[in-house]
Design an enzyme around this catalytic site. Structure first.
Site, short mmCIF file in Angstrom:
data_model
loop_
_atom_site.label_atom_id
_atom_site.label_comp_id
_atom_site.label_asym_id
_atom_site.label_seq_id
_atom_site.Cartn_x
_atom_site.Cartn_y
_atom_site.Cartn_z
N GLU A 139 1.35 -0.53 -5.18
CA GLU A 139 0.14 0.25 -5.33
C GLU A 139 0.52 1.73 -5.24
OE1 GLU A 139 -3.74 2.10 -3.49
OE2 GLU A 139 -1.76 1.93 -2.59
N ASP A 182 0.84 -1.19 0.00
CA ASP A 182 0.00 0.00 0.00
C ASP A 182 0.88 1.25 0.00
OD1 ASP A 182 -2.86 0.95 0.36
OD2 ASP A 182 -1.90 1.96 2.06
#
Length: 699
Positions: free
Chosen positions: A450, A421
């Protein structure tokens, strides 16, 4: 690996050009130059950052290795790609000059196994090709006939010496001996003697074991070859707490799903044909500043909070949320997934709730503001009051060690894929170290970045180790945008960055998807599954969940802040179900190896700019993709039926311009006879599908 000739014989048939002397090197360094070889070898591609980062591929992925190779004068020059496997064994691949005017040489290469490979390009003077050129002209013109035939014999004698020293004869010794004798047979006609030296059999021997003079090598470049899932796979994302979650109809209170109940969803995911089940964070969630539904600043008593606000008295990144179960339950989930042919990907979010043990045990891991408070995460105008971002500059050694320990915990519990993330909010240097350190003992581990951010950061994260990257696909909705973007991904960045296409995520619901309804979901999933080798689906996509939160490009009632009961297996009036559609897409991907590769895409023309047309052919070594051709035609207009004539590049389909072919639509099972300019009419909606996925055959 495709069949390549064996390593050239030793020194009797290969002469290496001497390097410039020390004085020459000193003089060159004074001018800031590196010395050239006797035969210049320049512009080797694909090389990443001048060779400071590895070129990437996966096992059996074909790509083009190219270089500029030339020499002075008129003597013939040649080039060889040298591939060095992880054990140090060399494979020599002949290169072809595809542009003599620009001295441009190329070879298609691939690696048959994973590991750290190297490649280089060797340029060399080709005495046999030089003699073939000069001898043919002079002998047939009656000039220096005996001299040229004798020179040919001597060239072949040198080749014969090398062949004798080589362990790879294959009958070549006799072929060369006979050719040498004929070249010197003065009683025979000159043309017959010449033809003996030019024969196909002789050329085959010299192709296998070339006579190489003045061999000059480029630098050796690092080539990191990984397992196929690093390039090709179908991902399915779930929030484990929602799988099996139940709401009491009287009180409205939820009972969380668990790893045990989430296991019950795995067979359906596997039956749809997915390769990876991706879990959002599974750790304890903090209560301080906990977010409520739809990212509200005030949480109700029973709101579960965001799983990205990691950490509570129950533990941090190395712990499991108590509602989900313990490590025995997690291990059982991983084992069940593996038994169904699924790998588990785990979300790594390097941030902490104010209740994380690190907040008290390691306050140096965070940024302290002037008022003494720890800074929470912000991405203006977005604020994440429930999250403290890590600061890797205050105590980098300790922070690195803690994260490495956490990663190892999950590797030890069977996780081989990490979806990271927001990696662009952490130092690139840290990721370079972490991924490399893990790869030493666990080279099978795959990292997905990401990072929806600036191109330079996305590219650099890929260069330093991330195997896969989220992309701008969600925001590329026109044919022109998709052609430009996918061309960039399949050419410019393909040697180091592997794209992952997601029509939606738990954080992203673009206007195209929220306004386009069913047709948008059909066409964007089909494009994601066929434009690139890796794509992903966020759970609920099957039901065409497309209502946005007002003022935001994300789902209303975002699952990040609440439980969801999607009532799998129940028929709900008015609800779409794209389970069959996704199953079809994954079946097509599995059955057509040309869809497993990135660099093999060709775009074709359509008279209506709302249609996107592309094909895939080849791309892999020994997997059948060279004979597999898939042609995709998609209507990007989710509101209107579109008809258009196509203009297909027939050579890209493996066909001649005047040929016709059998077009088998894998979506509807329809079959047509097509030529280079077929007319198509595409949906939106069921019964008039918006996409043709066509298998191209000649019978």
């Amino acid at each position: 690996m495709t069949d390549h000739p064996s390593t050239p014989p030793p020194s009797s048939s290969t002469s290496v050009a001497p390097a410039p002397g020390a004085i020459d090197r000193w003089a060159l360094s004074a001018l800031g130059q590196e010395p050239l070889g006797r035969i210049p070898v320049l512009d080797v591609e694909p090389v990443v950052d001048g060779g400071r980062r590895p070129t990437k591929s996966v096992v059996d992925e074909l790509f083009t290795l190219s270089a500029t190779v030339f020499r002075e004068g008129h003597d013939a020059v040649n080039a060889t790609a040298v591939l060095v496997d992880p054990d140090g064994a060399e494979l020599h691949v002949p290169m072809t000059c595809d542009n003599p005017g620009l001295s441009h040489w190329r070879a298609e290469i691939s690696a048959p196994r994973a590991g750290l490979w190297h490649f280089r390009v060797e340029g060399w003077s080709d005495p046999y090709a030089t003699w073939v050129h000069d001898g043919t002209i002079k002998v047939r013109a009656g000039v220096d006939v005996e001299l040229m035939l004798e020179e040919g014999a001597r060239v072949l004698e040198r080749a014969l010496d090398g062949l004798v020293a080589s362990a790879d004869d294959r009958g070549g010794t006799g072929t060369l001996e006979q050719a040498i004798a004929t070249l010197r047979a003065s009683a025979l006609p000159a043309e017959e003697r010449l033809e003996a030296g030019l024969s196909e059999q002789v050329q085959q021997v010299l192709d296998r074991t070339p006579l190489r003079d003045m061999v000059s090598a480029s630098p050796s470049y690092t080539w990191w070859v990984e397992r196929p899932l690093a390039l090709t796979g179908a991902w399915y994302e779930i929030f484990p707490r929602s799988e099996g979650a139940v709401q009491d109809p009287d009180t409205g209170l939820w009972t969380s799903g668990t790893f045990e109940t989430a296991q019950e969803r795995l067979p359906a995911i596997a039956e749809m044909g997915f390769d990876v089940v991706y879990l959002t964070p599974v750790h304890p969630i903090g209560t301080t500043n906990r977010k409520g539904r739809n990212n509200s600043l005030v949480a109700q008593e029973h709101d579960p909070g965001s799983p990205y606000a990691i950490g509570s008295p129950a533990g941090g990144h190395d712990a499991l949320h108590p509602d989900l179960g313990d490590f025995d339950d997690f291990d059982a989930f991983v084992a069940r997934a593996e038994g169904l042919g699924l790998e588990v990907a785990l979300d790594i979010a390097l941030q902490a709730s104010p209740d994380h043990p690190w907040a008290t045990e390691h306050p140096e891991f965070f940024t302290t503001r002037a008022d003494g408070t720890i800074a929470y995460a912000e991405n203006p105008p977005k604020k994440y009051q429930d999250i403290y971002p890590l600061n890797f500059d205050n105590a980098p050694d300790q922070a690195h060690a803690q994260v490495r320990r956490v990663v190892q915990v999950w590797i030890d519990h069977g996780v081989k894929i990490f979806r990271v993330d927001n990696p662009h909010t952490k130092p690139v240097q840290f990721w370079q170290w972490l991924i490399a350190d893990v790869a030493v003992d666990h080279p099978e581990v795959i990292w997905l970045s990401e990072a929806f951010t600036k191109p330079m950061m996305m590219r650099t994260l890929a260069k330093v180790g991330f195997q896969q990257s989220y992309t701008y696909y969600a925001w590329r909705s026109t044919a022109a945008e998709l052609r430009e973007y996918v061309t960039e991904l399949a050419t410019e960045t393909a040697p180091y960055m592997r794209p992952s296409f997601w029509p939606t995520t738990h954080d992203i619901l673009t206007p195209y998807m929220s306004n386009g309804g069913l047709s948008a979901h059909l066409v964007r999933s089909a494009l994601a599954a066929t434009l690139v080798p890796t794509y992903g689906i966020y759970t609920g996509f099957e039901h065409v969940e497309d209502v946005p939160r007002p003022g935001a490009e994300e789902h209303v009632d975002n699952e990040k802040y609440e439980f969801k009961d999607r009532r799998w297996g129940e028929e709900v009036e008015g609800r779409h179900d794209l389970t069959g559609w996704l199953t079809m897409l994954n079946r097509v991907r599995a059955e057509h190896p040309s869809l497993h590769w990135l660099r093999n895409i060709t775009f074709h023309a359509a008279e209506d700019e709302n249609l996107l047309v592309f094909s895939k052919r080849g791309g892999g070594a020994g997997d059948g993709s060279a004979q597999d051709t898939v042609l995709v035609v998609a209507n990007l207009d989710p509101y209107t039926v579109r008809g258009s004539r196509l203009h297909l590049s027939m050579p890209a389909l493996g066909l001649g311009w005047g040929e016709r072919f059998r077009a088998h639509d894998l979506v509807t099972d329809a079959r047509w006879g097509w030529d280079a300019e077929p007319y198509v009419e595409l949906g939106p909606g069921y019964g008039h599908e918006p996409v043709h996925i066509i298998h191209v055959t000649t019978t």
